[in-house]
Design a protein around this motif. Sequence first.
Motif, PDB file in Angstrom:
ATOM      1  N   ALA A 127      59.372  48.428  41.167  1.00  0.00           N
ATOM      2  CA  ALA A 127      58.878  48.616  42.529  1.00  0.00           C
ATOM      3  C   ALA A 127      59.847  47.982  43.533  1.00  0.00           C
ATOM      4  O   ALA A 127      60.198  48.587  44.547  1.00  0.00           O
ATOM      5  CB  ALA A 127      57.479  48.007  42.667  1.00  0.00           C
ATOM      6  N   ASP A 175      61.735  49.961  46.630  1.00  0.00           N
ATOM      7  CA  ASP A 175      61.423  49.673  48.030  1.00  0.00           C
ATOM      8  C   ASP A 175      60.906  48.230  48.145  1.00  0.00           C
ATOM      9  O   ASP A 175      59.714  47.983  47.977  1.00  0.00           O
ATOM     10  CB  ASP A 175      60.351  50.676  48.518  1.00  0.00           C
ATOM     11  CG  ASP A 175      60.075  50.551  50.007  1.00  0.00           C
ATOM     12  OD1 ASP A 175      60.351  49.485  50.586  1.00  0.00           O
ATOM     13  OD2 ASP A 175      59.571  51.523  50.588  1.00  0.00           O
ATOM     14  N   GLY A 180      60.382  46.317  50.616  1.00  0.00           N
ATOM     15  CA  GLY A 180      59.369  46.097  51.658  1.00  0.00           C
ATOM     16  C   GLY A 180      58.000  46.526  51.179  1.00  0.00           C
ATOM     17  O   GLY A 180      57.018  45.783  51.307  1.00  0.00           O
ATOM     18  N   ALA A 181      57.911  47.729  50.604  1.00  0.00           N
ATOM     19  CA  ALA A 181      56.625  48.206  50.095  1.00  0.00           C
ATOM     20  C   ALA A 181      56.145  47.303  48.963  1.00  0.00           C
ATOM     21  O   ALA A 181      54.950  47.033  48.843  1.00  0.00           O
ATOM     22  CB  ALA A 181      56.753  49.654  49.616  1.00  0.00           C
ATOM     23  N   ALA A 182      57.078  46.801  48.145  1.00  0.00           N
ATOM     24  CA  ALA A 182      56.693  45.906  47.052  1.00  0.00           C
ATOM     25  C   ALA A 182      56.042  44.639  47.600  1.00  0.00           C
ATOM     26  O   ALA A 182      55.050  44.150  47.058  1.00  0.00           O
ATOM     27  CB  ALA A 182      57.911  45.553  46.197  1.00  0.00           C
ATOM     28  N   ARG A 183      56.582  44.119  48.711  1.00  0.00           N
ATOM     29  CA  ARG A 183      55.986  42.923  49.305  1.00  0.00           C
ATOM     30  C   ARG A 183      54.578  43.213  49.793  1.00  0.00           C
ATOM     31  O   ARG A 183      53.679  42.370  49.662  1.00  0.00           O
ATOM     32  CB  ARG A 183      56.847  42.419  50.460  1.00  0.00           C
ATOM     33  CG  ARG A 183      58.138  41.774  49.984  1.00  0.00           C
ATOM     34  CD  ARG A 183      59.113  41.573  51.132  1.00  0.00           C
ATOM     35  NE  ARG A 183      58.694  40.516  52.030  1.00  0.00           N
ATOM     36  CZ  ARG A 183      59.174  40.345  53.265  1.00  0.00           C
ATOM     37  NH1 ARG A 183      60.064  41.196  53.736  1.00  0.00           N
ATOM     38  NH2 ARG A 183      58.761  39.361  54.009  1.00  0.00           N
ATOM     39  N   LEU A 184      54.370  44.411  50.335  1.00  0.00           N
ATOM     40  CA  LEU A 184      53.023  44.768  50.798  1.00  0.00           C
ATOM     41  C   LEU A 184      52.027  44.792  49.644  1.00  0.00           C
ATOM     42  O   LEU A 184      50.825  44.644  49.844  1.00  0.00           O
ATOM     43  CB  LEU A 184      53.034  46.134  51.488  1.00  0.00           C
ATOM     44  CG  LEU A 184      53.758  46.230  52.830  1.00  0.00           C
ATOM     45  CD1 LEU A 184      53.734  47.660  53.330  1.00  0.00           C
ATOM     46  CD2 LEU A 184      53.119  45.301  53.855  1.00  0.00           C
ATOM     47  N   MET A 185      52.531  45.017  48.413  1.00  0.00           N
ATOM     48  CA  MET A 185      51.655  45.050  47.241  1.00  0.00           C
ATOM     49  C   MET A 185      51.294  43.641  46.775  1.00  0.00           C
ATOM     50  O   MET A 185      50.494  43.470  45.871  1.00  0.00           O
ATOM     51  CB  MET A 185      52.335  45.760  46.064  1.00  0.00           C
ATOM     52  CG  MET A 185      52.816  47.163  46.339  1.00  0.00           C
ATOM     53  SD  MET A 185      51.468  48.271  46.726  1.00  0.00           S
ATOM     54  CE  MET A 185      51.773  48.563  48.439  1.00  0.00           C
ATOM     55  N   GLY A 186      51.977  42.634  47.329  1.00  0.00           N
ATOM     56  CA  GLY A 186      51.748  41.267  46.872  1.00  0.00           C
ATOM     57  C   GLY A 186      52.787  40.789  45.876  1.00  0.00           C
ATOM     58  O   GLY A 186      52.606  39.758  45.227  1.00  0.00           O
ATOM     59  N   ILE A 187      53.875  41.540  45.750  1.00  0.00           N
ATOM     60  CA  ILE A 187      54.936  41.148  44.814  1.00  0.00           C
ATOM     61  C   ILE A 187      55.881  40.179  45.518  1.00  0.00           C
ATOM     62  O   ILE A 187      56.346  40.457  46.624  1.00  0.00           O
ATOM     63  CB  ILE A 187      55.712  42.396  44.326  1.00  0.00           C
ATOM     64  CG1 ILE A 187      54.784  43.310  43.533  1.00  0.00           C
ATOM     65  CG2 ILE A 187      56.917  41.984  43.488  1.00  0.00           C
ATOM     66  CD1 ILE A 187      55.359  44.684  43.244  1.00  0.00           C
ATOM     67  N   HIS A 209      53.845  38.820  50.855  1.00  0.00           N
ATOM     68  CA  HIS A 209      53.167  39.002  49.569  1.00  0.00           C
ATOM     69  C   HIS A 209      51.910  38.152  49.446  1.00  0.00           C
ATOM     70  O   HIS A 209      51.127  38.325  48.515  1.00  0.00           O
ATOM     71  CB  HIS A 209      54.129  38.760  48.401  1.00  0.00           C
ATOM     72  CG  HIS A 209      54.617  37.351  48.271  1.00  0.00           C
ATOM     73  ND1 HIS A 209      55.735  36.893  48.925  1.00  0.00           N
ATOM     74  CD2 HIS A 209      54.142  36.317  47.568  1.00  0.00           C
ATOM     75  CE1 HIS A 209      55.919  35.622  48.625  1.00  0.00           C
ATOM     76  NE2 HIS A 209      54.966  35.249  47.798  1.00  0.00           N
ATOM     77  N   VAL A 247      48.426  40.030  51.559  1.00  0.00           N
ATOM     78  CA  VAL A 247      47.544  40.967  50.861  1.00  0.00           C
ATOM     79  C   VAL A 247      46.439  40.221  50.122  1.00  0.00           C
ATOM     80  O   VAL A 247      45.326  40.720  49.966  1.00  0.00           O
ATOM     81  CB  VAL A 247      48.369  41.898  49.930  1.00  0.00           C
ATOM     82  CG1 VAL A 247      49.025  41.131  48.814  1.00  0.00           C
ATOM     83  CG2 VAL A 247      47.513  43.017  49.384  1.00  0.00           C
ATOM     84  N   ARG A 295      55.785  55.427  51.880  1.00  0.00           N
ATOM     85  CA  ARG A 295      56.538  54.478  51.043  1.00  0.00           C
ATOM     86  C   ARG A 295      55.885  54.238  49.684  1.00  0.00           C
ATOM     87  O   ARG A 295      55.800  53.119  49.200  1.00  0.00           O
ATOM     88  CB  ARG A 295      56.744  53.165  51.794  1.00  0.00           C
ATOM     89  CG  ARG A 295      57.708  53.382  52.953  1.00  0.00           C
ATOM     90  CD  ARG A 295      57.827  52.187  53.836  1.00  0.00           C
ATOM     91  NE  ARG A 295      58.627  51.115  53.248  1.00  0.00           N
ATOM     92  CZ  ARG A 295      58.991  50.039  53.930  1.00  0.00           C
ATOM     93  NH1 ARG A 295      58.639  49.888  55.180  1.00  0.00           N
ATOM     94  NH2 ARG A 295      59.709  49.109  53.353  1.00  0.00           N
TER      95      ARG A 295
END
Lengths: 294, 235
Positions: free
Chosen positions: A172, A176, A178-185, B73, B76, B88
Motif C-alpha cells: 500500500a 500511494d 498518502g492513502a496508506a497514511r489515511l488507512m492508519g499505516i 496514521h 484514523v 486513491r
Amino acid sequence: MGFLENLINGVSLGSVYAIIALGYTMVYGIARMLNFAHGDVIMVGGYVSFVIASSMGLNPLFGILVAVIVCTALGITIEKVAYKPLRQSASLTVLITAIGVSYLLQNTALLIWGANPKVYTSVVAGWPQLQLFDGQLIISAETVVTICACAVIMIAMVTFIHRTKIGKAMRAVSEDPGAARLMGINVDSTISITFAIGSGLAAIAGVLLCSSYPTLMPTTGAMPGIKAFTAAVFGGIGSIPGAVLGGILLGIIEIFAKAYIGTQFSDAIVFAVLIIVLLIKPSGLLGKYVPEKV
Amino acid sequence: MAMLSVEDLNVYYGSIHALKGISFDVNEGEIVTLIGANGAGKSTTLNTIAGLLRPRTGDIAYEGESLVHVPAHKVVEKAIALCPEGRRIFLNMTVRENLEMGAFSRGGDAADETMEKVFQRFPRLKERINQSGGTLSGGEQQMLAMGRALMSQPRLLMLDEPSMGLAPILVDEIFDIIKSLHETGTTILLVEQNARMALKVADRAYVLETGNVTMSGSADALAEDDRVRQAYLGG
C-alpha cells in the motif's frame, strides 16, 4: 557439458544478484530511493561472518546469524540517520547521500580490516559436491546452496508481501503513501522494516557471494551492488519477481559472456544488455505500467 | 459543543497561502458540505483535518481534543476517515486487500464483520472481491474508496468529491449511499463541486472562495440564495 556447467554457474551467480536486487527493489518500491550503500552492506555481512567463523573459529552458521543481525541493525540505522531526515528533499540529495554512505562504509571497513584481501572460507566448506553424468558435471555445494537460498528467499518474500498485514501495508505504501497514511499505516516504520529486510538479505548475499568468490575486501560489495541494481532495473524496479528474474538473467549473461566472448568484455556486455532492454521496454522486463482511471 | 470545530485555520503550500483563516463547525449527526470552485481550498481543508497537511496556525478540535499535532496514521484511530479526492484506491491490490487496509488500525475479527456490512451496502464489491482495484470501473472504484473508509468504522466520515467523473445515474447512487450512511448515525463532512446535489443532502453548508469562508448557513437557505445560485447552481 560445458554449456550446462556455465548455465548452472550463471544461475548461481545470478541468484546472488537476485538476493541483492530484492533489497534494492523493495527499498525503491517503498521509499522511492536508490540506496547505493546497499552493495556495501553486503561487504559488511561478509566481514562479520568472516570474523565469527574464521577469526574466532565459531560455527559458520552462527556467523551467518550474527551477520544478518548486524546488517539488519546497520540498515535501520542508515535509514534513520542518513535518509529519514531527507524524506522531503529532492531525490538527487538522497542519491548523493546514499553514495556518501557507501564511501563511509567502505572506508570504515578499510580502517577496521585493512586493505589486504581476506581469504574467505566457504560456509559450506567440506560439504559434498554434486556429481552428475558419471562425474562429467560437478556442481559445488556453494552453487546448490546459493540457488536454493535464492528460491526460498523469493518464495518467502512473495508470501510475506501478499499474505501478512505488514507485507500488504508495504504494498500500500509503495502504491500511494498518502492513502496508506489515511488507512492508519505508519509510513516511517514501514520504510524502516523494508530497510531491515533488505539489509538482512544483503548479509545473506554477502555470505553466499564470498563463499563462491572467496576474496573479501572493503570494495567487495561495490561491483555486485551495481550489478544487482542493474538486475533490479532490468527486471522492472519495484517488482520482486522482476528482481529475481533480472538477477538470474544477468548472472547467466555474465557467465556466458565470460566463457564464450571474453572475460574483459563480460561487464561491458552485461551493461549493454541493460541499455538495450531499457530502450525497448523502459519499465523493465516485469515492470508494470498501470494507467490511472478517472 | 460541536463534534469538529475548525478555528482560524491557515495552511500554506510553500509560499502559497491556501487556507486564509477559515473556521467552521460540524455537529454530531449532521451532513455539512463545503462548496466552492476549483482551488477554493476544499480538499486542502479535508487533508489538513486528516493530518496529511499541517496548518501554520489555527486549531482543529475534535471532541474537545486538538488534532493539529496528531499524525495522519493516528487520526484514523480517532474514528475519523477521509475518502480522498480521486479515490486513491490501491490499484494493484485486490478489493479484499483494499478493504483490509481500511481496517489496518483495527483487529482482524472485527474487520471481517465490518467487511460483511460493507458488502451489504455495496454488493457489487463482493462480486469483485478478488479482482484488483485497477480493473474496476470508475463507479466501482468510488464504492471501494467509500467502503474502504467505512472499514475503520468512522464516526466522522469526510468525503472529497465522491461524485467526480461519474455518470449521472451513479451520482444518484452515491448520494443515496451518503443519505443512508447519515441515517445510520455517521456524521458526514462532504466536499463537492456538484453543489446542487450537495445542498440537497446536507443540513448546513459553507461556501469557500480562495481560502476564505464567504457564506454559511442552512443548506436549504443557501440553495435559495441568489449569489449561490448564480455562482454554483448555474443561475
